[in-house]
Scaffold this motif. Sequence first.
Motif, short mmCIF file in Angstrom:
data_model
loop_
_atom_site.label_atom_id
_atom_site.label_comp_id
_atom_site.label_asym_id
_atom_site.label_seq_id
_atom_site.Cartn_x
_atom_site.Cartn_y
_atom_site.Cartn_z
N LYS A 298 32.77 30.24 -37.86
CA LYS A 298 32.64 28.71 -37.78
C LYS A 298 34.24 28.33 -38.14
O LYS A 298 34.76 27.41 -37.26
CB LYS A 298 31.59 28.17 -38.27
CG LYS A 298 30.33 29.18 -38.08
CD LYS A 298 29.18 28.42 -39.13
CE LYS A 298 29.43 28.52 -40.51
NZ LYS A 298 29.45 29.73 -41.00
N THR A 299 34.50 28.56 -39.10
CA THR A 299 35.86 27.77 -39.77
C THR A 299 36.99 28.27 -38.85
O THR A 299 37.79 27.20 -38.44
CB THR A 299 35.96 28.37 -41.16
OG1 THR A 299 35.15 27.93 -42.09
CG2 THR A 299 37.47 27.75 -41.70
N THR A 300 37.01 29.52 -38.44
CA THR A 300 38.08 30.09 -37.64
C THR A 300 38.05 29.31 -36.28
O THR A 300 39.33 28.85 -35.76
CB THR A 300 38.22 31.49 -37.41
OG1 THR A 300 37.84 32.13 -38.50
CG2 THR A 300 39.38 32.00 -36.44
N PHE B 145 35.06 18.75 -38.97
CA PHE B 145 34.41 18.86 -40.21
C PHE B 145 34.05 20.14 -40.54
O PHE B 145 33.34 20.71 -40.00
CB PHE B 145 33.21 17.79 -40.53
CG PHE B 145 33.54 16.38 -40.45
CD1 PHE B 145 33.50 15.64 -41.60
CD2 PHE B 145 33.39 15.75 -39.14
CE1 PHE B 145 33.47 14.61 -41.56
CE2 PHE B 145 33.60 14.46 -39.10
CZ PHE B 145 33.93 13.79 -40.46
N ASP B 146 34.81 20.78 -41.65
CA ASP B 146 34.29 22.16 -41.90
C ASP B 146 33.58 22.20 -43.23
O ASP B 146 34.16 22.08 -44.26
CB ASP B 146 35.67 22.96 -42.18
CG ASP B 146 35.18 24.54 -42.28
OD1 ASP B 146 34.31 25.11 -42.09
OD2 ASP B 146 36.13 25.16 -42.81
N GLU B 147 32.30 22.27 -43.14
CA GLU B 147 31.32 22.09 -44.37
C GLU B 147 31.88 21.22 -45.21
O GLU B 147 32.09 21.40 -46.45
CB GLU B 147 31.35 23.37 -45.02
CG GLU B 147 30.85 24.83 -44.04
CD GLU B 147 30.45 25.88 -44.83
OE1 GLU B 147 30.04 25.84 -45.96
OE2 GLU B 147 30.77 26.92 -44.30
N PRO B 148 31.71 19.86 -44.75
CA PRO B 148 32.38 18.76 -45.56
C PRO B 148 31.62 18.49 -47.06
O PRO B 148 31.82 18.01 -47.97
CB PRO B 148 32.10 17.47 -44.85
CG PRO B 148 31.22 18.00 -43.90
CD PRO B 148 31.36 19.17 -43.58
MG LIG Z 1 33.92 28.46 -43.11
#
Ligand SMILES: [Mg+2]
Lengths: 232, 247
Positions: B40-42, B165-168
């Motif tokens: 997901k982050t990537t 938004f990355d796991e804000p």
């Molecule tokens: Mg991540």
Amino acid sequence: MFETFGNIRWEYLFDYELAIDSLPFLLQGLRITMVIALFSMFFALMLGVVIGVARMSKFAIFHLPARLYISFMRGTPLLVFVFILYYGLPVIGLEFNNAVVAAIVGVSLNFGGYLAEVVRSAILSVPRGQWEAAATLQMDYFQTLRKIVIPQATRIALPPTFNIFMDVVKGTSLASVITVQELLYSARLVAGRTYDSMTMYISAALIYWMVCIVIGYFQDRLEIRYNRYLSK
Amino acid sequence: MITVKNLKKTFDDTPVLESINLEVKKGEVVCLVGASGSGKTTLLRCLNLLETPDEGSIRIGDKEVSFGEDKLSKKDIKDIRRYSGMVFQGFHLFPHMTLLENITQAPLTAKQQDKETIMKEASVLLERVGLSEHQDKFPDALSGGQQQRAAIARALMMHPEVMLFDEPTSALDPQLVREVLKVIESLAKEGQTMVIVTHEMNFARRIADKAFFMDEGYILESGPAEQVLTDPKEDRTREFLALLEDE
Ligand SMILES: [Mg+2]
Ligand SMILES: Nc1ncnc2c1ncn2[C@@H]1O[C@H](COP(=O)(O)OP(=O)(O)OP(=O)(O)O)[C@@H](O)[C@H]1O
């Protein structure tokens, strides 16, 4: 044991009258010491930033010479380096007509290598997230370096830089071997005249110490200023 | 607004993203969910080129880039980044600047608006995320929730078409999660296009239009958020959601 201690002839170790009488003469020497130290530190900082940044470049034409430079300066004694400059260079036609200039050149070039490493490690200590956040805010490399990274790196670099500054001040004493009449040289002159080396060397040591205390005071002030954004 | 085609990314020969296709329309709120390590982050970082994909293409706004043959030019990267703002799990505020300086630094550097306009907008935004009275404090003096709200304001100052938004809220204490989600929710109501990686399923169901479930580098299931996050078709998605419910 305390008796032998009590029998020490303190005036053989430190003759404070001589120390006071010779103080003005030593302070003359200190002036030269400080001229060498301040110029050297200034040039060494410039060199350190340029070479430190070059060392981090991904291009070999920048980082290879920077690595070589740092390696050489860290790997050679300052004394030997100053000898080479002062006695060796005239042989190939480069002569320093002024020993003070030779000392400044030697000390700057040498400590520039150390400062390059300080600059590099301070910049690397700024977390990658700072660069990334700036990138997503459309700041370019130099804007990020200037506004985001350098202010944070400065805080990290302050203590080691001041260490080096003190080393520079003390390192200038090596200029005495190439006949620069700085603090140590002046102390030795008086010592030769009065046959009281111990008093004169202790005086010189105390003066170096005082200078470093003053430098330490400025370090504390700057650290407070650069740490103000951290709670605790 | 965003079209991703056949995106592929490997880290040192390990595939992390495989044939990713997705589309985000203007005004849509899209959630990316999936297990840890699913990519997901990537994927999110590929959308603003913090990571460079190996293959495929990304179109965002009017800019399209394809990966594989040529190295990306600085201009391509800059053009792509213009369209998005990013909020990180770890906030990444600039610690040596006050909140006000944090959120005005980028627009002042970009010089696309005059200073007065920027300052006015900054105070409106700070008010909106509830940080007006903290504007002269340094990030270190604030709670995680306050820092993350400031980070959202900082990104909004650049008027991004899409917010990423990355796991804000993953780095926040539970009692601080709500205040941050509320800010994000208000953006959704205004029609801000957003791509959100989150484990907050109730929040996702409430505000997302679409959801993508990622599994080992693939988008395994996609569709209306309501359906994917409540009644998924794939077993893997079902297992993942069940695991979250257990917590
Ligand atoms: Mg991540
Ligand atoms: N810079 C990197 N170098 C090498 N491998 C990486 C790098 N970044 C991520 N990976 C790997 O890529 C895979 C996907 O990571 P990613 O961070 O995208 O997952 P994620 O879905 O965001 O997980 P999480 O929920 O834990 O944040 C993981 O196996 C991770 O170890």
